[in-house]
Design a protein around this motif. Structure first.
Motif, PDB file in Angstrom:
ATOM      1  N   VAL A   1     -25.379 -14.584  21.628  1.00 16.93           N
ATOM      2  CA  VAL A   1     -26.200 -15.359  20.691  1.00 16.93           C
ATOM      3  C   VAL A   1     -27.166 -14.451  19.959  1.00 16.93           C
ATOM      4  CG1 VAL A   1     -27.981 -17.152  20.568  1.00 16.93           C
ATOM      5  CG2 VAL A   1     -25.919 -17.545  21.881  1.00 16.93           C
ATOM      6  N   GLN A   2     -27.718 -13.433  20.650  1.00 18.63           N
ATOM      7  CA  GLN A   2     -28.604 -12.504  19.955  1.00 18.63           C
ATOM      8  C   GLN A   2     -27.837 -11.743  18.867  1.00 18.63           C
ATOM      9  OE1 GLN A   2     -30.855  -9.757  22.355  1.00 18.63           O
ATOM     10  NE2 GLN A   2     -31.684  -8.714  20.580  1.00 18.63           N
ATOM     11  N   MET A   3     -26.637 -11.308  19.194  1.00 18.47           N
ATOM     12  CA  MET A   3     -25.847 -10.580  18.197  1.00 18.47           C
ATOM     13  C   MET A   3     -25.425 -11.489  17.040  1.00 18.47           C
ATOM     14  SD  MET A   3     -23.629  -8.071  20.625  1.00 18.47           S
ATOM     15  CE  MET A   3     -22.879  -7.216  19.267  1.00 18.47           C
ATOM     16  N   LEU A   4     -25.025 -12.718  17.369  1.00 14.15           N
ATOM     17  CA  LEU A   4     -24.643 -13.658  16.318  1.00 14.15           C
ATOM     18  C   LEU A   4     -25.829 -14.033  15.440  1.00 14.15           C
ATOM     19  CD1 LEU A   4     -22.178 -16.046  18.164  1.00 14.15           C
ATOM     20  CD2 LEU A   4     -21.646 -14.391  16.381  1.00 14.15           C
ATOM     21  N   GLY A   5     -27.003 -14.168  16.060  1.00 18.00           N
ATOM     22  CA  GLY A   5     -28.207 -14.464  15.283  1.00 18.00           C
ATOM     23  C   GLY A   5     -28.492 -13.361  14.288  1.00 18.00           C
ATOM     24  N   GLY A   6     -28.381 -12.130  14.744  1.00 18.26           N
ATOM     25  CA  GLY A   6     -28.590 -11.002  13.837  1.00 18.26           C
ATOM     26  C   GLY A   6     -27.551 -10.972  12.732  1.00 18.26           C
ATOM     27  N   LYS A   7     -26.290 -11.149  13.081  1.00 24.74           N
ATOM     28  CA  LYS A   7     -25.211 -11.148  12.078  1.00 24.74           C
ATOM     29  C   LYS A   7     -25.391 -12.278  11.066  1.00 24.74           C
ATOM     30  CE  LYS A   7     -22.466  -7.772  13.213  1.00 24.74           C
ATOM     31  NZ  LYS A   7     -22.382  -6.612  12.351  1.00 24.74           N
ATOM     32  N   ARG A   8     -25.795 -13.434  11.567  1.00 20.84           N
ATOM     33  CA  ARG A   8     -25.976 -14.602  10.691  1.00 20.84           C
ATOM     34  C   ARG A   8     -27.025 -14.337   9.624  1.00 20.84           C
ATOM     35  NH1 ARG A   8     -26.355 -18.893   8.184  1.00 20.84           N
ATOM     36  NH2 ARG A   8     -26.885 -20.963   8.857  1.00 20.84           N
ATOM     37  N   TYR A   9     -28.027 -13.540   9.980  1.00 23.74           N
ATOM     38  CA  TYR A   9     -29.099 -13.219   9.051  1.00 23.74           C
ATOM     39  C   TYR A   9     -28.888 -11.872   8.363  1.00 23.74           C
ATOM     40  CZ  TYR A   9     -31.939 -17.156  10.633  1.00 23.74           C
ATOM     41  OH  TYR A   9     -32.423 -18.411  10.905  1.00 23.74           O
ATOM     42  N   GLY A  10     -27.712 -11.282   8.511  1.00 22.32           N
ATOM     43  CA  GLY A  10     -27.369 -10.076   7.756  1.00 22.32           C
ATOM     44  C   GLY A  10     -27.582  -8.760   8.457  1.00 22.32           C
ATOM     45  N   SER A  11     -27.694  -8.763   9.750  1.00 22.21           N
ATOM     46  CA  SER A  11     -27.910  -7.525  10.485  1.00 22.21           C
ATOM     47  C   SER A  11     -26.614  -6.722  10.586  1.00 22.21           C
ATOM     48  CB  SER A  11     -28.426  -7.838  11.882  1.00 22.21           C
ATOM     49  OG  SER A  11     -28.623  -6.649  12.614  1.00 22.21           O
ATOM     50  N   THR A  12     -26.769  -5.409  10.605  1.00 23.69           N
ATOM     51  CA  THR A  12     -25.629  -4.520  10.834  1.00 23.69           C
ATOM     52  C   THR A  12     -25.493  -4.274  12.337  1.00 23.69           C
ATOM     53  OG1 THR A  12     -27.015  -2.548  10.693  1.00 23.69           O
ATOM     54  CG2 THR A  12     -26.034  -3.350   8.629  1.00 23.69           C
ATOM     55  N   GLY A  13     -24.479  -3.553  12.732  1.00 28.98           N
ATOM     56  CA  GLY A  13     -24.307  -3.203  14.138  1.00 28.98           C
ATOM     57  C   GLY A  13     -25.476  -2.375  14.647  1.00 28.98           C
ATOM     58  N   ARG A  14     -25.976  -1.483  13.811  1.00 32.38           N
ATOM     59  CA  ARG A  14     -27.129  -0.663  14.181  1.00 32.38           C
ATOM     60  C   ARG A  14     -28.364  -1.541  14.379  1.00 32.38           C
ATOM     61  NH1 ARG A  14     -28.922   4.569  10.788  1.00 32.38           N
ATOM     62  NH2 ARG A  14     -26.891   5.223  11.540  1.00 32.38           N
ATOM     63  N   GLY A  15     -28.523  -2.522  13.509  1.00 32.07           N
ATOM     64  CA  GLY A  15     -29.652  -3.435  13.627  1.00 32.07           C
ATOM     65  C   GLY A  15     -29.578  -4.254  14.903  1.00 32.07           C
ATOM     66  N   ASN A  16     -28.373  -4.713  15.245  1.00 33.98           N
ATOM     67  CA  ASN A  16     -28.201  -5.463  16.494  1.00 33.98           C
ATOM     68  C   ASN A  16     -28.532  -4.598  17.708  1.00 33.98           C
ATOM     69  OD1 ASN A  16     -27.607  -8.167  16.059  1.00 33.98           O
ATOM     70  ND2 ASN A  16     -25.473  -7.730  15.583  1.00 33.98           N
ATOM     71  N   LEU A  17     -28.061  -3.370  17.698  1.00 28.37           N
ATOM     72  CA  LEU A  17     -28.369  -2.465  18.806  1.00 28.37           C
ATOM     73  C   LEU A  17     -29.867  -2.214  18.880  1.00 28.37           C
ATOM     74  CD1 LEU A  17     -27.419  -0.663  21.101  1.00 28.37           C
ATOM     75  CD2 LEU A  17     -27.116   1.180  19.431  1.00 28.37           C
ATOM     76  N   GLY A  18     -30.500  -2.020  17.733  1.00 24.28           N
ATOM     77  CA  GLY A  18     -31.950  -1.844  17.709  1.00 24.28           C
ATOM     78  C   GLY A  18     -32.674  -3.061  18.248  1.00 24.28           C
ATOM     79  N   GLY A  19     -32.180  -4.246  17.914  1.00 20.44           N
ATOM     80  CA  GLY A  19     -32.784  -5.476  18.420  1.00 20.44           C
ATOM     81  C   GLY A  19     -32.656  -5.603  19.927  1.00 20.44           C
ATOM     82  N   ILE A  20     -31.509  -5.242  20.462  1.00 17.75           N
ATOM     83  CA  ILE A  20     -31.297  -5.324  21.910  1.00 17.75           C
ATOM     84  C   ILE A  20     -32.184  -4.316  22.637  1.00 17.75           C
ATOM     85  CG2 ILE A  20     -29.608  -4.890  23.745  1.00 17.75           C
ATOM     86  CD1 ILE A  20     -27.496  -6.048  21.739  1.00 17.75           C
TER      87      ILE A  20
END
Length: 169
Positions: free
Chosen positions: A69-88
């Motif tokens: 859900v965290q990754m999907l939330g980021g993707k839904r709002y336009g995050s890249t893979g790097r952004g998702n990793l940074g968020g985690i």
């Protein structure tokens, strides 16, 4: 004496759910407490293989949902893979840094803020404009909140099911 031990075990089970805020494996520790209970009280009738398959499944689903859900939330709002990793990574760091505040409850806002800042900084380092990075960070924040909520729900399933098994009949 059985009621006192069962009450203490139930308190520990529900306390384990709170460890999820700190990024610790609270649901898995609750499963471990129930396995220890079964080891110490092997005559517990309802604690069979299917019981443990169910609670291990609930704990695993909680982990998958939190991350997904965290990754999907980021993707839904336009995050890249790097952004998702940074968020985690930011969520983990934020939970650790926030833990000393508010009697340990600062880990929750720390994890949420860490998810936002981690994603935001990762998106900026990727060359994204500030507005796009903020939007992606918002998604990491929302995704982390929803993911933690689902992980808490999975932990509640483990704790409630376990409570029913450890309470003396």
């Amino acid at each position: 004496m059985d009621y006192i031990l069962a009450t203490l075990c139930i308190i520990v089970l529900f306390g384990m759910i709170g460890l999820n805020v700190f990024g610790l494996p609270g649901n898995w520790l609750a499963v471990g407490v129930l396995a220890l209970w079964k080891l110490l009280a092997p005559a517990a009738p309802g604690m069979d293989t299917w019981f443990f398959v169910t609670i291990i499944g609930a704990a695993a689903v909680g982990e998958v949902l939190e991350l997904g859900v965290q990754m999907l939330g980021g993707k839904r709002y336009g995050s890249t893979g790097r952004g998702n990793l940074g968020g985690i990574l930011g969520a983990i760091a934020g939970a650790i840094l926030g833990a000393p505040f508010l009697f340990g409850l600062g880990a929750l806002p720390g994890a949420l803020a860490g998810a936002w800042f981690g994603c935001y900084l990762a998106e900026l380092s990727h060359g994204r404009p500030r507005d796009a990075a903020r939007q992606a960070a918002r998604g990491a924040f929302v995704g982390k909140f929803l993911g933690l909520s689902l992980k808490f729900a999975a932990g509640a399933v483990v704790a409630v099911m376990g409570s029913g098994q450890v309470w003396p009949a």
